[in-house]
Design a protein around this motif. Structure first.
Motif, PDB file in Angstrom:
ATOM      1  N   LYS A   1     -11.744  90.919 -28.110  1.00 41.57           N
ATOM      2  CA  LYS A   1     -11.735  92.252 -27.597  1.00 41.57           C
ATOM      3  C   LYS A   1     -12.127  93.172 -28.906  1.00 41.57           C
ATOM      4  O   LYS A   1     -12.049  94.345 -28.647  1.00 41.57           O
ATOM      5  CB  LYS A   1     -10.507  92.614 -27.032  1.00 41.57           C
ATOM      6  CG  LYS A   1     -10.245  92.113 -25.696  1.00 41.57           C
ATOM      7  CD  LYS A   1     -11.391  92.537 -24.670  1.00 41.57           C
ATOM      8  CE  LYS A   1     -11.218  92.150 -23.122  1.00 41.57           C
ATOM      9  NZ  LYS A   1     -12.287  92.328 -22.314  1.00 41.57           N
ATOM     10  N   LEU A   2     -12.868  92.569 -29.824  1.00 43.96           N
ATOM     11  CA  LEU A   2     -13.498  93.558 -30.925  1.00 43.96           C
ATOM     12  C   LEU A   2     -14.805  93.767 -30.570  1.00 43.96           C
ATOM     13  O   LEU A   2     -15.513  92.730 -30.494  1.00 43.96           O
ATOM     14  CB  LEU A   2     -13.306  92.990 -32.363  1.00 43.96           C
ATOM     15  CG  LEU A   2     -13.761  93.823 -33.338  1.00 43.96           C
ATOM     16  CD1 LEU A   2     -12.925  94.962 -33.429  1.00 43.96           C
ATOM     17  CD2 LEU A   2     -13.899  92.844 -34.728  1.00 43.96           C
ATOM     18  N   GLY A   3     -15.206  95.157 -30.305  1.00 43.79           N
ATOM     19  CA  GLY A   3     -16.420  95.249 -29.819  1.00 43.79           C
ATOM     20  C   GLY A   3     -17.310  96.067 -30.897  1.00 43.79           C
ATOM     21  O   GLY A   3     -18.375  95.597 -31.037  1.00 43.79           O
ATOM     22  N   GLY A   4     -16.489  96.627 -32.002  1.00 45.49           N
ATOM     23  CA  GLY A   4     -17.298  97.130 -32.956  1.00 45.49           C
ATOM     24  C   GLY A   4     -16.616  98.147 -33.880  1.00 45.49           C
ATOM     25  O   GLY A   4     -15.290  98.369 -33.818  1.00 45.49           O
ATOM     26  N   PHE A   5     -17.295  98.903 -34.684  1.00 42.80           N
ATOM     27  CA  PHE A   5     -16.853  99.805 -35.722  1.00 42.80           C
ATOM     28  C   PHE A   5     -17.514 101.165 -35.810  1.00 42.80           C
ATOM     29  O   PHE A   5     -18.631 101.056 -35.738  1.00 42.80           O
ATOM     30  CB  PHE A   5     -16.691  98.934 -37.120  1.00 42.80           C
ATOM     31  CG  PHE A   5     -15.957  97.802 -37.398  1.00 42.80           C
ATOM     32  CD1 PHE A   5     -14.851  97.857 -37.856  1.00 42.80           C
ATOM     33  CD2 PHE A   5     -16.447  96.460 -36.924  1.00 42.80           C
ATOM     34  CE1 PHE A   5     -13.845  96.887 -37.668  1.00 42.80           C
ATOM     35  CE2 PHE A   5     -15.684  95.546 -37.207  1.00 42.80           C
ATOM     36  CZ  PHE A   5     -14.404  95.476 -37.479  1.00 42.80           C
ATOM     37  N   HIS A   6     -16.364 102.210 -35.990  1.00 40.62           N
ATOM     38  CA  HIS A   6     -17.220 103.254 -36.596  1.00 40.62           C
ATOM     39  C   HIS A   6     -16.489 103.261 -38.388  1.00 40.62           C
ATOM     40  O   HIS A   6     -15.595 103.339 -38.488  1.00 40.62           O
ATOM     41  CB  HIS A   6     -16.791 104.691 -36.094  1.00 40.62           C
ATOM     42  CG  HIS A   6     -17.526 104.796 -34.814  1.00 40.62           C
ATOM     43  ND1 HIS A   6     -17.057 105.600 -34.027  1.00 40.62           N
ATOM     44  CD2 HIS A   6     -18.436 104.121 -34.093  1.00 40.62           C
ATOM     45  CE1 HIS A   6     -17.977 105.706 -32.951  1.00 40.62           C
ATOM     46  NE2 HIS A   6     -18.772 104.574 -32.918  1.00 40.62           N
ATOM     47  N   PHE A   7     -17.706 103.034 -39.152  1.00 39.99           N
ATOM     48  CA  PHE A   7     -17.176 103.251 -40.608  1.00 39.99           C
ATOM     49  C   PHE A   7     -16.948 104.394 -41.218  1.00 39.99           C
ATOM     50  O   PHE A   7     -17.862 105.315 -41.055  1.00 39.99           O
ATOM     51  CB  PHE A   7     -18.052 102.351 -41.326  1.00 39.99           C
ATOM     52  CG  PHE A   7     -18.181 100.956 -40.850  1.00 39.99           C
ATOM     53  CD1 PHE A   7     -16.974 100.204 -41.392  1.00 39.99           C
ATOM     54  CD2 PHE A   7     -19.274 100.133 -40.421  1.00 39.99           C
ATOM     55  CE1 PHE A   7     -17.080  98.795 -41.074  1.00 39.99           C
ATOM     56  CE2 PHE A   7     -19.127  98.849 -39.926  1.00 39.99           C
ATOM     57  CZ  PHE A   7     -18.046  98.058 -40.286  1.00 39.99           C
ATOM     58  N   ASN A   8     -15.953 104.718 -41.797  1.00 35.65           N
ATOM     59  CA  ASN A   8     -15.940 105.871 -42.812  1.00 35.65           C
ATOM     60  C   ASN A   8     -14.605 105.658 -43.904  1.00 35.65           C
ATOM     61  O   ASN A   8     -14.480 104.418 -43.973  1.00 35.65           O
ATOM     62  CB  ASN A   8     -15.602 107.143 -41.817  1.00 35.65           C
ATOM     63  CG  ASN A   8     -14.621 106.785 -40.881  1.00 35.65           C
ATOM     64  OD1 ASN A   8     -13.506 106.477 -41.117  1.00 35.65           O
ATOM     65  ND2 ASN A   8     -14.859 107.135 -39.623  1.00 35.65           N
ATOM     66  N   ASP A   9     -14.204 106.698 -44.335  1.00 37.16           N
ATOM     67  CA  ASP A   9     -13.158 106.373 -45.206  1.00 37.16           C
ATOM     68  C   ASP A   9     -12.164 107.729 -45.221  1.00 37.16           C
ATOM     69  O   ASP A   9     -12.548 108.503 -44.753  1.00 37.16           O
ATOM     70  CB  ASP A   9     -13.520 106.287 -46.643  1.00 37.16           C
ATOM     71  CG  ASP A   9     -12.637 105.252 -47.492  1.00 37.16           C
ATOM     72  OD1 ASP A   9     -11.279 105.008 -46.923  1.00 37.16           O
ATOM     73  OD2 ASP A   9     -13.118 104.497 -48.282  1.00 37.16           O
ATOM     74  N   SER A  10     -10.921 107.347 -45.637  1.00 43.63           N
ATOM     75  CA  SER A  10      -9.860 108.498 -45.419  1.00 43.63           C
ATOM     76  C   SER A  10      -8.551 108.393 -46.500  1.00 43.63           C
ATOM     77  O   SER A  10      -8.662 107.379 -46.870  1.00 43.63           O
ATOM     78  CB  SER A  10      -9.316 108.574 -44.020  1.00 43.63           C
ATOM     79  OG  SER A  10      -8.403 107.109 -43.885  1.00 43.63           O
ATOM     80  N   LYS A  11      -8.305 109.618 -46.981  1.00 41.81           N
ATOM     81  CA  LYS A  11      -7.065 109.467 -47.820  1.00 41.81           C
ATOM     82  C   LYS A  11      -5.763 110.028 -47.006  1.00 41.81           C
ATOM     83  O   LYS A  11      -4.884 109.650 -47.381  1.00 41.81           O
ATOM     84  CB  LYS A  11      -7.551 110.693 -48.718  1.00 41.81           C
ATOM     85  CG  LYS A  11      -6.572 110.906 -50.014  1.00 41.81           C
ATOM     86  CD  LYS A  11      -6.205 109.600 -50.766  1.00 41.81           C
ATOM     87  CE  LYS A  11      -5.182 109.737 -52.034  1.00 41.81           C
ATOM     88  NZ  LYS A  11      -4.955 108.673 -52.731  1.00 41.81           N
ATOM     89  N   TYR A  12      -5.874 110.808 -46.111  1.00 44.61           N
ATOM     90  CA  TYR A  12      -4.741 111.551 -45.560  1.00 44.61           C
ATOM     91  C   TYR A  12      -4.624 111.084 -44.087  1.00 44.61           C
ATOM     92  O   TYR A  12      -3.503 110.937 -43.478  1.00 44.61           O
ATOM     93  CB  TYR A  12      -4.547 113.000 -45.717  1.00 44.61           C
ATOM     94  CG  TYR A  12      -4.650 113.310 -47.361  1.00 44.61           C
ATOM     95  CD1 TYR A  12      -3.432 112.939 -47.748  1.00 44.61           C
ATOM     96  CD2 TYR A  12      -5.417 113.956 -47.934  1.00 44.61           C
ATOM     97  CE1 TYR A  12      -3.414 112.993 -49.391  1.00 44.61           C
ATOM     98  CE2 TYR A  12      -5.577 114.027 -49.124  1.00 44.61           C
ATOM     99  CZ  TYR A  12      -4.333 113.764 -49.713  1.00 44.61           C
ATOM    100  OH  TYR A  12      -4.401 114.122 -51.150  1.00 44.61           O
ATOM    101  N   GLY A  13      -6.003 111.078 -43.165  1.00 51.99           N
ATOM    102  CA  GLY A  13      -5.812 111.012 -41.734  1.00 51.99           C
ATOM    103  C   GLY A  13      -7.235 110.721 -41.451  1.00 51.99           C
ATOM    104  O   GLY A  13      -8.166 109.956 -42.057  1.00 51.99           O
ATOM    105  N   ASP A  14      -7.809 111.418 -40.409  1.00 53.35           N
ATOM    106  CA  ASP A  14      -9.163 111.048 -39.951  1.00 53.35           C
ATOM    107  C   ASP A  14     -10.087 111.982 -40.759  1.00 53.35           C
ATOM    108  O   ASP A  14     -10.584 113.190 -40.278  1.00 53.35           O
ATOM    109  CB  ASP A  14      -9.434 111.579 -38.746  1.00 53.35           C
ATOM    110  CG  ASP A  14     -10.365 111.187 -37.987  1.00 53.35           C
ATOM    111  OD1 ASP A  14     -11.479 110.411 -38.592  1.00 53.35           O
ATOM    112  OD2 ASP A  14     -11.143 111.905 -36.988  1.00 53.35           O
ATOM    113  N   ASP A  15     -10.084 111.951 -41.874  1.00 50.91           N
ATOM    114  CA  ASP A  15     -10.954 112.477 -42.780  1.00 50.91           C
ATOM    115  C   ASP A  15     -12.542 112.375 -42.888  1.00 50.91           C
ATOM    116  O   ASP A  15     -13.178 113.393 -43.178  1.00 50.91           O
ATOM    117  CB  ASP A  15     -10.487 112.515 -44.553  1.00 50.91           C
ATOM    118  CG  ASP A  15      -9.199 112.496 -44.471  1.00 50.91           C
ATOM    119  OD1 ASP A  15      -8.299 113.304 -43.889  1.00 50.91           O
ATOM    120  OD2 ASP A  15      -8.659 111.455 -45.563  1.00 50.91           O
ATOM    121  N   ASP A  16     -13.045 111.440 -42.240  1.00 53.96           N
ATOM    122  CA  ASP A  16     -14.388 111.102 -42.128  1.00 53.96           C
ATOM    123  C   ASP A  16     -15.232 111.392 -43.273  1.00 53.96           C
ATOM    124  O   ASP A  16     -16.261 111.780 -43.335  1.00 53.96           O
ATOM    125  CB  ASP A  16     -15.044 112.121 -41.000  1.00 53.96           C
ATOM    126  CG  ASP A  16     -15.046 111.491 -39.787  1.00 53.96           C
ATOM    127  OD1 ASP A  16     -14.787 110.466 -39.400  1.00 53.96           O
ATOM    128  OD2 ASP A  16     -14.750 112.643 -38.881  1.00 53.96           O
TER     129      ASP A  16
END
Length: 424
Positions: free
Chosen positions: A272-287
């Motif tokens: 059930k793995l369809g894909g990714f949205h790649f980014n990075d974070s330090k505290y939360g959804d930092d984008d």
């Protein structure tokens, strides 16, 4: 677009150094019984999609500081995405967000062809009210207590599918901010039931050759509870919907220190793995830019992906999903695309036979050392050679800056005011 002659001029002065570095790395890998050309061939085929919204300047809840020559509409965005592809040769597809990028299919296709691009997954918008919208999403969309509001959200997703079919897309990604901000505000069970009923209606409108990705997120804009809050709930949704429904993993949508690579392994294991949205974070959804904070975690995710490359039917979609507040978005997206390639190349270097042996004998130190050996290897010469052989830039950022592209487009793109608060 940046002319090919400009890229060639940028490459000319550093080509010999790149070739020397490639040869030296090849000799090093040969001593580890690894063929550098085979690794390069795989890296050269790897692709990650660019989000159309990523080429604009982002912001926070407090302010947004516009950049020079910001894209005015989807056609400017496609021009910027074309620049990223021409220099990196790793981002040949673009993911659209509707209604932000809504336009005639024929015009979208013509502009994409002009920039040698194709279209990736479509993204619907059920987290924001649009001009002329009859029902508000302030208290939810696909899970709203009002049936007419839910139907509006369903119809919007079906509209995204219709446009996507016309431009060659093969997937729809749904993310909603539905949830609650206060205890007692909503009934968890009834809200989730409404979400499932609505998503089933969207799934029923999916073409036979399409996939549906649902995306989980722990919080924001719902800060007490979120309808699709974690991978377990996302997995239940995918199982409820059917064989063409999958889970999408955004690296920023988890609590700090969550073991994302294990989530990836679990979803792969159960198909059930369809894909990714790649980014990075330090505290939360930092984008933040991919690999800018925790490149080792990115590598560990790709370690699981490479381990599953021979799983029948395993074909996840990869996309960047970032917000660029203080950098040139084109530069950030180029660097991020290369960081994703880097993690993939490093994961390809893992001695999987040795690793499995250490795992079976419970040799924890040697198992983790095997991963570290691959991660510590400087694979930049492989990435550079792969770009060069596809007529890309050895050093994309330097080539981009030398081209003066940003300054040139700013002559035709009016400056945007930074007045006002928020990310609008």
């Amino acid at each position: 677009m940046i002319k090919q002659t400009s890229i060639e001029q940028s490459n000319e002065s550093i080509e010999q150094e790149m070739r020397s570095n490639y040869q030296a790395l090849g000799e090093h890998l040969d001593r580890r019984s690894i063929n550098i050309d085979k690794i390069k061939a795989k890296v050269s085929k790897y692709q990650v999609a660019v989000p159309s919204w990523g080429v604009g300047t982002g912001g926070t809840r407090f302010a947004r500081f516009p950049g020079l020559g910001e894209p005015r509409h989807i056609f400017d965005k496609l021009d910027d995405c074309g620049v990223i592809q021409s220099l990196t040769q790793a981002t040949p597809s673009v993911s659209l967000h509707i209604p932000w990028d809504k336009a005639k299919a024929s015009d979208l296709l013509a502009k994409a062809q002009e920039n040698k691009l194709t279209f990736d997954a479509m993204n619907s918008n059920c987290f924001q009210d649009q001009k002329g919208q009859v029902h508000s999403y302030k208290f939810g969309s696909l899970s709203h207590s009002n049936a007419a509001t839910r139907q509006q959200a369903i119809d919007h997703n079906l509209e995204c599918i219709e446009l996507g079919q016309a431009i060659g897309s093969k997937a729809l990604t749904i993310w909603v901010g539905d949830g609650s901000n206060f205890p007692g505000q909503t009934n968890f069970t009834r809200q989730f039931e409404r979400y499932l009923d609505s998503t089933k209606a969207v799934y029923a409108g999916l073409p036979e050759d399409w996939r549906l990705f649902t995306e989980h997120k722990m919080y924001e804009p719902a800060f007490y509870s979120t309808v699709v809050q974690d991978w377990g709930t996302n997995y239940m949704i995918a199982k409820e919907l059917g064989d063409r429904a999958y889970c999408l993993v955004d690296l920023g949508h988890h609590a700090p220190n969550v073991n994302i690579e294990m989530i990836v392994a679990r979803l792969i294991q159960f198909g059930k793995l369809g894909g990714f949205h790649f980014n990075d974070s330090k505290y939360g959804d930092d984008d933040l830019d991919t690999g800018s904070i925790d490149p080792y975690r990115l590598f560990l995710v790709f370690n699981e992906l490479v381990d599953a490359e021979n799983v029948p039917g395993f074909d996840p979609m990869h996309m960047l999903d970032q917000s660029h507040n203080v950098t040139d978005p084109i530069e950030s997206l180029m660097v991020s695309a290369m960081e994703v390639q880097r993690a993939y190349a490093q994961a390809l270097l893992v001695d999987r036979v040795a690793l499995e042996g250490f795992q079976d004998t419970n040799d924890a130190l040697m198992a983790t050392s095997t991963l570290k050996e691959a991660f510590r290897t400087d694979v930049e010469p492989i990435l550079a050679m792969a770009r060069f052989e596809k007529n890309g830039a050895i050093d994309p950022v330097s080539a981009y800056r030398a081209s003066g592209y940003r300054e040139k487009v700013s002559l035709n793109r009016p400056a945007v005011s930074g007045a006002g608060g928020g990310i609008i």
